[in-house]
Design an enzyme around this catalytic site. Structure first.
Site, PDB file in Angstrom:
ATOM      1  N   CYS A 113       0.809  -1.212   0.000  1.00 29.57           N
ATOM      2  CA  CYS A 113       0.000   0.000   0.000  1.00 29.57           C
ATOM      3  C   CYS A 113       0.842   1.260   0.000  1.00 29.57           C
ATOM      4  CB  CYS A 113      -0.930  -0.011   1.211  1.00 29.57           C
ATOM      5  SG  CYS A 113      -0.052   0.123   2.783  1.00 29.57           S
ATOM      6  N   ALA A 123       3.103   1.759   2.996  1.00 30.69           N
ATOM      7  CA  ALA A 123       4.326   0.952   2.899  1.00 30.69           C
ATOM      8  C   ALA A 123       5.345   1.638   2.005  1.00 30.69           C
ATOM      9  CB  ALA A 123       3.998  -0.440   2.357  1.00 30.69           C
ATOM     10  N   HIS A 179       5.477   6.267  -2.570  1.00 27.75           N
ATOM     11  CA  HIS A 179       6.788   6.838  -2.916  1.00 27.75           C
ATOM     12  C   HIS A 179       6.618   8.307  -3.287  1.00 27.75           C
ATOM     13  CE1 HIS A 179       7.620   2.528  -4.613  1.00 27.75           C
ATOM     14  NE2 HIS A 179       7.745   2.546  -3.298  1.00 27.75           N
ATOM     15  N   ARG A 226      12.943  -4.138   6.235  1.00 25.57           N
ATOM     16  CA  ARG A 226      13.387  -3.948   4.849  1.00 25.57           C
ATOM     17  C   ARG A 226      14.900  -4.032   4.647  1.00 25.57           C
ATOM     18  NH1 ARG A 226      10.881  -2.606   0.590  1.00 25.57           N
ATOM     19  NH2 ARG A 226      12.510  -1.173  -0.017  1.00 25.57           N
TER      20      ARG A 226
END
Lengths: 458, 554
Positions: free
Chosen positions: B74, B77, B207, B108
């Site tokens: 999503c 994230a 992003h 991550r």
């Protein structure tokens, strides 16, 4: 230092959680759903929830974890997720062919007030649910309780959806194993069968999340409680729920609905809790305990007596889920270790009360907190150092910084294998726990021993 | 799971090239409900390149059909996890129930390195408002404000940022108002992100939201010019498994100075100062090309696409940077570094190639790695016969020339596009028009990315946002020697008896970027595709179930 901003000075916090010791409801519901045979879990929310839960479960179990999502967009968040869920049900039954879809909600679908029950009825009316297939659901808002609550809600949902009473007892016994590893579920089942009791264990993730490598991928592995077994839970002679937080609701619901008498026991972690579990089973099912089980018990006790000198008086800090910590603290106390700091992220008054009662005889007051976090635990440790830390993998940052022997317990364990294959419940699991604790304590003793007192025999 | 294809041997009798990709596409779509099949057919393309390098139109960056088992995550994230996750000295507070913060906590593999313990590093921490039902009912702004205050009181960070999760937008908490109030009150930079999980269709939206936020709230706050030569920003490098450290090592050897990395091993101050660099180099085009564009418009920094995945690609990228600055001595130094590094890369490459030549791979990840890693496979003689992105846009497949043709749909329209203008005070031309023209005349390409499709073979299968079902079909039909994807896909593939490499987290491996990374990767692939493990799948009694036996001493 990894956690270089953690110091001794404890300032009150009301709003900020730092380094949580819990996660949210839906992942627990997803885990429970994986313990149903031929079932695909479904996350009714944004894609990210499903992706995060699948990733976390996959990293922990190192096994395929399949689940679908309603893939909410901004539009569905405004207009409701009904269309998404109905379409998802159709896509799933057509493409992935499970027998059961287990839907859980998320903070998103709960906040907008989607009525999953009504949507499931609509899906049936629209012909999206093939004959003989099922859509079950649990409400699991992320802003209430924790992953344990989600597990409990889905476990109750599966019992309520399927269970029926024919009026004829089937001679079986319902066991709700709680939020434990597949290996633990298998171990509980083994002991129950060893007592000549025919169990219906639900949910059951053994042979689902600790499966073999065969070169052939099965989307729906061999394990898991079947729909038929869940249906039969209403005809069972009784239910034992292991772990009040994860399992009691489902057991009580079966009691209320079908008059299947239930009792709630602690998870069988350690000697005394396993004793209580076996004894309760014996009495409820009217069977005698076979010598083989008494022998296992004796072996556990044997290790304790052999190695007691290394446990005695050692201070321990713990973080985990309430159902695990209560019997674990009891176990540590029974071998004369000294739990000093105990934290769970899961809220609930009973936890602190149980721990306080259990530790009331100690010459000191334990630090205990429900709805606490690892930052608080670490600050306590900074103020009063410990000889052993038991927590999930996130604990290793504290263990490294403060050079504390560390045993991984609970969820998630992201950096070691074994937990899904070898139990920590019942007598054999107790032996494994002690082996793990001893290994880290004795490794430390060896590491720190001056050469003249470095011992061959310990 | 599916048994529509009974016997794979009859379909793939003589290797992958005898398979008809159009038939495979049909097969992949056959099981879906009609409506779903129609949608998916726009995202499964048989590659065809024409003379101009034009490739099929990919239906990328569109919604995933509900019920499809997707790789995608999503917006939150993408924002908190991917872009801001690797920055160490900002206290990142997740405003929401506990899960989102928990799952994005250290998962991550972003690495960071501080000069000493005195430097701030909040990456091992997870901060959350852990919203409860009463916060959902009565609003969470009060709790958020208190959380920011507590974070400040305890940690005294130089900046605090706030990340919105799904319920925040729905109940109408104004994180930006809280941020500006607290910024005023505390005297440090506090900023919020509206990255609710339902925004956009994938991580990509997140992003964008993250980068816009950094651009608006941080970039340009420190105008001091670093005294160094050849100052660049490295955009879209997240230092997973130490990739960024290896790239930094090489750049340092070359005498190239990195002003900021977006956002591997990064700090707040680097972002604040990043507008002073003289060149932007873009690694992951998807996650950050718009930042490069904005910096060019506002501050005059030209940008080029580079790629440090693969030995040859690394050398090529270094030469590109050297060529941009154009000084002979510098070019010689870069050449010397390449000359010193390449022999070891070549030695291992040739050794590994002997064992990997002719094998086939499939890659389904991300927004750039599905393309970049094909280079590494090529270097050891492996073909990538099918690939696709998880969250890319059309330009990542077809190249930037299609950008003007991309239709803006409802999901994209919700993601803020910043209106950027030239900053008259801070704008500085890095090259004269004449210099730029001379570079272009020499074949130097600014702000260009030709996409993945053109680098792939004709008849390769390009699949956007691949589903679990399609993955299983591909494995059955093609039986690839290696499949690359993420953690959620990993074990279903491995259980099928096919080696699997994670190209998000690298399976705890890495670095795979740069020269040393290439060596690591060659060896890792060698290990995977030539492992003996797969020979043991059947027990002796399964291979030979006959009951006849004889005693050993007969």
């Amino acid at each position: 230092m990894l956690l270089r901003h953690t110091n001794k000075e404890i300032k009150p916090r009301k709003a900020l959680t730092v380094n949580p010791a819990k996660t949210c409801q839906p992942i627990g519901a997803m885990y429970a759903s994986l313990g149903i045979h031929n079932c695909l879990p479904h996350s009714h929310g944004s894609q990210g929830c499903c992706a995060y839960h699948r990733s976390a479960l996959t990293r922990h179990y190192r096994e395929p974890v399949m689940a679908a999502t309603s893939s909410f967009t901004e539009g569905s968040s405004v207009f409701g997720g009904q269309a998404n869920l109905v379409q998802a049900i159709n896509t799933i039954f057509t493409t992935y062919e499970p027998d059961i879809i287990a839907v859980h909600t998320t903070c998103l679908s709960e906040t907008i007030g989607d009525d999953v029950n009504q949507i499931a009825i609509k899906a049936v009316k629209d012909g999206k649910v093939p004959d003989g297939k099922h859509v079950i659901h649990a409400s699991t808002p992320s802003y209430v309780g924790s992953h344990v609550t989600g597990f409990s809600n889905m476990t109750k949902a599966m019992a309520m959806y399927f269970s029926k009473s024919t009026g004829t007892p089937n001679g079986k016994f319902n066991i709700i194993p709680g939020y434990v590893e597949p290996s633990d579920m298998a171990e509980i089942k083994r002991l129950v069968k060893e007592m000549d009791i025919n169990p219906i264990l639900f949910p059951d993730t053994s042979n689902v999340l600790n499966g073999p490598m065969t070169g052939k991928y099965k989307m729906y592995p061999d394990g898991g409680v079947t729909a038929e077994e869940l249906t039969a839970t209403g005809d069972s002679i009784g239910t034992i729920a292991l772990g009040a937080m994860a399992s009691a609701d489902a057991a009580r619901a079966l009691d209320t609905k079908w008059k299947v008498p239930c009792q709630v026991q602690d998870l069988p972690i350690g000697l005394a809790a396993t004793d209580r579990f076996i004894d309760a089973l014996r009495k409820a099912a009217g069977v005698s305990v076979p010598d083989s089980i008494t022998r296992e018990r004796g072996q556990l006790l044997d290790i304790i007596t052999d190695m007691h000198q290394y446990f005695y008086g050692k201070k321990v800090a713990l973080a985990g889920d309430p159902d695990h910590l209560i019997p674990l603290v009891e176990f540590l106390l029974s071998i004369d270790m000294m739990p000093v700091h105990i934290v769970t992220g899961t809220p609930g008054q009973d936890f602190e009360k149980r721990i306080r009662e259990m530790t009331a005889h100690l010459p000191y007051t334990v630090n205990v907190k429900a709805a606490g976090d690892l930052f608080q635990l670490h600050q306590w440790i900074k103020n009063e150092p410990v000889d052993l830390l038991m927590a999930n993998t996130y604990g290793k940052y504290m263990a490294k910084d403060d050079d504390i022997p560390f045993v991984r317990i609970g969820f998630p364990i992201l950096d070691r294998v074994g937990h899904s294959y070898f139990p920590t419940v019942c007598y054999k699991g107790g032996m494994r726990l002690l082996e793990k604790i001893l290994d880290v304590l004795l490794d430390r003793l060896d590491r720190d021993a001056p050469e003249e007192s470095f011992e061959l025999v310990l | 799971m599916s048994d529509t294809i009974k016997d794979t041997k009859t379909i793939r009798p003589g290797g992958v090239d005898t398979l008809d990709p159009e038939k495979i596409k049909k097969e992949l779509l056959s099981r879906y409900p009609a409506k779903v099949a129609r949608k998916r057919s726009n995202q499964i393309m048989v590659n065809k390149k024409d003379d101009t390098g034009k490739t099929p139109v990919m239906g990328a960056n569109v919604r995933t059909v509900p019920g499809i088992i997707t790789q995608r995550g999503c917006s939150y994230a993408g924002c908190k996890g991917v872009i801001l996750g690797p920055t160490r000295d900002i206290v990142n507070i997740t405003h929401g129930p506990i899960g989102c913060g928990f799952y994005s906590w250290l998962t991550r593999r972003n690495q960071t390195r501080t000069a000493s313990d005195a430097d701030d590093n909040y990456m091992p921490y997870c901060f959350s408002t852990d919203m409860q039902d009463k916060d959902i009912v009565f609003g969470g702004e009060k709790k958020l404000k208190a959380a920011v205050q507590e974070a400040y009181d305890i940690f005294k960070p130089k900046a605090i940022s706030i990340f919105s999760t799904c319920p925040v937008g729905l109940i109408g908490d104004d994180v930006h108002a809280v941020a500006s109030e607290m910024k005023e009150k505390l005297g440090i930079n506090v900023f919020g992100f509206s990255c609710e999980g339902y925004k956009g269709v994938s991580q990509s939206a997140g992003h964008h939201i993250a980068n816009n936020g950094i651009f608006k709230n941080v970039v340009g706050k420190d105008d001091s010019i670093k005294e160094a030569d050849y100052k660049i920003n490295l955009l879209g490098e997240y230092n997973i498994g130490g990739d960024g450290f290896e790239i930094d090592r090489i750049l340092d050897d070359c005498g190239i100075s990195v002003v900021s990395t977006y956002s591997g091993n990064s700090t707040y101050d680097q972002f604040a100062n990043s507008h002073t660099a003289d060149l932007n180099t873009v690694m992951c085009h998807r996650s950050i090309n718009y930042v490069a564009d904005m910096m060019e418009i506002k501050y005059g920094i030209p940008w080029i696409k580079i790629n440090f995945i693969g030995g040859k690609s690394t050398a090529k990228s270094l030469r590109k940077i050297a060529g941009y600055f154009g000084e002979e001595e510098f070019i010689q130094r870069v050449e010397a570094v390449i000359e010193a590094e390449m022999p070891e890369v070549e030695r291992v490459r040739l050794e590994v190639k002997k064992r990997c030549e002719g094998k086939v791979a499939m890659i389904f990840v991300g927004g750039s790695r599905a393309h970049h890693y094909q280079e590494l496979f090529k270097e050891i003689g492996m073909r990538t016969i099918s690939a696709g992105y998880e969250f890319a846009h059309r330009d990542d497949y077809e190249g930037r020339r299609v950008i003007p043709d991309i239709k803006i749909d409802a999901d994209s329209r919700n993601i803020e596009e910043l209106k950027i203008e030239k900053d008259d005070d801070k704008y500085r031309s890095r090259k004269t028009e004449a210099e730029l023209a001379a570079l272009k005349a020499k074949g130097f390409e600014f702000k260009d990315y030709k996409g993945m499709s053109v680098d792939m073979e004709n008849d390769a299968l390009l699949i956007d946002d691949i589903s679990q079902y399609e993955t299983e079909q591909l494995l059955k039909l093609y039986k690839p020697d290696l499949y690359c994807a993420g953690i959620k896909e990993k074990y279903a593939i491995q259980k099928s008896g096919i080696p699997m490499k994670q190209l998000h987290s690298y399976d705890s491996g890495g670095p795979y970027a740069g020269f040393k990374g290439a060596v690591n990767f060659y060896r890792e692939i060698d290990r995977l595709v030539n492992s003996k493990v797969w020979d043991y799948l059947e027990a002796p009694w399964q291979t030979n179930p006959e009951l006849s036996a004889k005693y050993g001493w007969e």
